[in-house]
Design a protein around this motif. Structure first.
Motif, PDB file in Angstrom:
ATOM      1  N   TYR A 135       1.131  -0.791  -0.388  1.00  0.00           N
ATOM      2  CA  TYR A 135       0.548   0.028  -0.738  1.00  0.00           C
ATOM      3  C   TYR A 135       1.035   1.177  -0.234  1.00  0.00           C
ATOM      4  O   TYR A 135       1.902   1.386   0.467  1.00  0.00           O
ATOM      5  CB  TYR A 135      -0.743   0.185   1.532  1.00  0.00           C
ATOM      6  N   LEU A 136       0.424   2.110  -1.382  1.00  0.00           N
ATOM      7  CA  LEU A 136       1.237   3.346  -1.322  1.00  0.00           C
ATOM      8  C   LEU A 136       0.341   4.726  -1.259  1.00  0.00           C
ATOM      9  O   LEU A 136      -0.412   4.650  -1.472  1.00  0.00           O
ATOM     10  CB  LEU A 136       2.325   2.967  -2.541  1.00  0.00           C
ATOM     11  N   PRO A 137       0.903   5.562  -0.115  1.00  0.00           N
ATOM     12  CA  PRO A 137      -0.235   6.672  -0.010  1.00  0.00           C
ATOM     13  C   PRO A 137      -0.021   7.587  -2.013  1.00  0.00           C
ATOM     14  O   PRO A 137       0.862   8.000  -2.123  1.00  0.00           O
ATOM     15  CB  PRO A 137      -0.281   7.271   1.030  1.00  0.00           C
ATOM     16  N   ILE A 138      -1.105   7.524  -2.279  1.00  0.00           N
ATOM     17  CA  ILE A 138      -1.303   8.781  -3.068  1.00  0.00           C
ATOM     18  C   ILE A 138      -0.087  10.211  -3.202  1.00  0.00           C
ATOM     19  O   ILE A 138       0.174  10.558  -4.707  1.00  0.00           O
ATOM     20  CB  ILE A 138      -2.397   8.092  -3.938  1.00  0.00           C
ATOM     21  N   LYS A 139      -0.858  11.195  -1.825  1.00  0.00           N
ATOM     22  CA  LYS A 139      -0.420  12.540  -2.155  1.00  0.00           C
ATOM     23  C   LYS A 139       0.796  11.913  -0.768  1.00  0.00           C
ATOM     24  O   LYS A 139       0.967  11.014   0.545  1.00  0.00           O
ATOM     25  CB  LYS A 139      -1.477  12.768  -0.560  1.00  0.00           C
ATOM     26  N   LEU A 140       2.251  12.057  -1.279  1.00  0.00           N
ATOM     27  CA  LEU A 140       2.444  11.687  -0.433  1.00  0.00           C
ATOM     28  C   LEU A 140       3.978  12.540   0.560  1.00  0.00           C
ATOM     29  O   LEU A 140       3.448  13.660  -0.016  1.00  0.00           O
ATOM     30  CB  LEU A 140       4.794  11.425  -1.657  1.00  0.00           C
ATOM     31  N   PRO A 141       4.540  12.284   1.471  1.00  0.00           N
ATOM     32  CA  PRO A 141       5.009  12.965   2.677  1.00  0.00           C
ATOM     33  C   PRO A 141       5.794  14.260   1.244  1.00  0.00           C
ATOM     34  O   PRO A 141       6.580  13.567   0.596  1.00  0.00           O
ATOM     35  CB  PRO A 141       5.849  12.421   2.904  1.00  0.00           C
TER      36      PRO A 141
END
Length: 338
Positions: A135-141
């Motif tokens: 799982y990878l957040p679409i809005k990255l830090p």
């Protein structure tokens, strides 16, 4: 109207009949608005002069979020200036790279085609054989670094997606260290014209080869498969829009297309490479078919060799003239000037 009467009062002597006021008012309004109305009328007339000729039906729509990974079939999609979008999934907005930023595709790592991608609750999810879902957040830090990447000789930015997905990709591909980057809307796109000069200066992409939209007809695939011992799938060719109800290779001739409220402009045909010889079910690179068969009958006219060289043609690239929404089942119209 008081202001208009005051203006007309300077033009008309006192005591003139009321009908002259009316006539003068009409003349004044014509002078004020005639230019705008005339322009709008001419534009509408031009649009009316375009005759719509139905040439097919949308059979399938596919977004490829990660370049060279599996596509996501959707029932409808927004067509943006930079390609298809379905929710958070945008066409080829993620890219696998080497650590030095150079792109990696299924030409170098054929097993990329085995990675399934989908979206859920603001996350991009990657699946692959014998691998745990990632799982990878679409809005990255924002702390994730922005890297300069290299795609077909052009520099373009991408925000690094982190060490976890980098290790996941490296483990699955059993390869040198790889990274995943994401193109963000604030970043500067690549110019299609810098890849193929026949595009316009306004045509732009993130990580696709050169064009926002690739279209192929079902009949073209069927024609090819009549010439092959081992049939191939549409997944070998990775189009965004698959069209039915037309003849083989008719899409090559389409210049101005209307689908739903979207207007597309045909630019160039798609020159094919060894990527088409990667089996989408096994991730094995064949290097021969269907490329050799395509070369036997789908080479360009000699006058176009400066564009396509020795590559066979299959499918057509389109630029976006008018954005909007398209759906599976939509009729495809060719816009013909009457």
């Amino acid at each position: 109207m008081v202001g208009l009467q005051g203006t007309l009062g300077r033009w008309l002597p006192a005591g003139r009949p009321g009908w002259l006021w009316g006539a003068a008012a009409l003349l004044a309004l014509g002078a004020l608005f005639g230019g705008a109305w005339g322009w709008a009328g001419r534009r509408a007339a031009r649009r009316r002069r375009r005759r719509l000729q139905r040439v097919g039906t949308v059979l399938r729509l596919v977004v490829y979020p990660v370049k060279s990974c599996r596509g996501v079939a959707v029932g409808q999609a927004q067509v943006t200036p930079m390609g298809l979008r379905s929710g958070d999934l945008r066409d080829r907005f993620w890219l696998v790279t080497r650590e030095d930023g150079h792109m990696v595709t299924a030409r170098q790592e054929p097993r990329l085609v085995l990675i399934t991608v989908y979206c859920e609750n603001g996350h991009l999810i990657l699946e692959a054989p014998d691998m745990k879902e990632l799982y990878l957040p679409i809005k990255l830090p924002k702390k994730n670094p922005v890297k300069t990447c290299r795609v077909f000789g052009q520099d373009i930015q991408g925000r690094d997606c982190g060490d976890e997905v980098a290790q996941w990709l490296t483990n699955f591909l059993n390869s040198e260290p790889y990274r995943l980057v994401h193109f963000e809307p604030s970043m500067v796109p690549r110019k299609s014209k810098d890849v193929i000069n026949l595009f316009r200066t306004t045509d732009e992409v993130a990580y696709p080869d050169c064009s926002p939209v690739l279209m192929i007809s079902e009949a073209s695939l069927e024609d090819l498969n009549t010439r092959l011992e081992k049939k191939v799938k549409m997944e070998n060719f990775r189009p965004n829009i698959l069209v039915t109800d037309c003849g083989p290779f008719e899409e090559d001739t389409w210049k101005d297309i209307l689908i739903g409220d979207v207007e597309l402009k045909g630019t160039v045909c798609c020159a094919r490479c060894i990527l088409t010889t990667v089996n989408p079910d096994t991730g094995i690179l064949d290097r021969k078919e269907p490329l050799e068969t395509l070369k036997s009958y789908r080479l360009c006219d000699p006058s176009e060799r400066h564009i396509y060289k020795s590559s066979p043609l299959f499918g057509r690239y389109f630029a976006v003239d008018k954005t909007g929404t398209i759906r599976v089942g939509d009729p495809v119209y060719k816009m013909v000037q009457s």
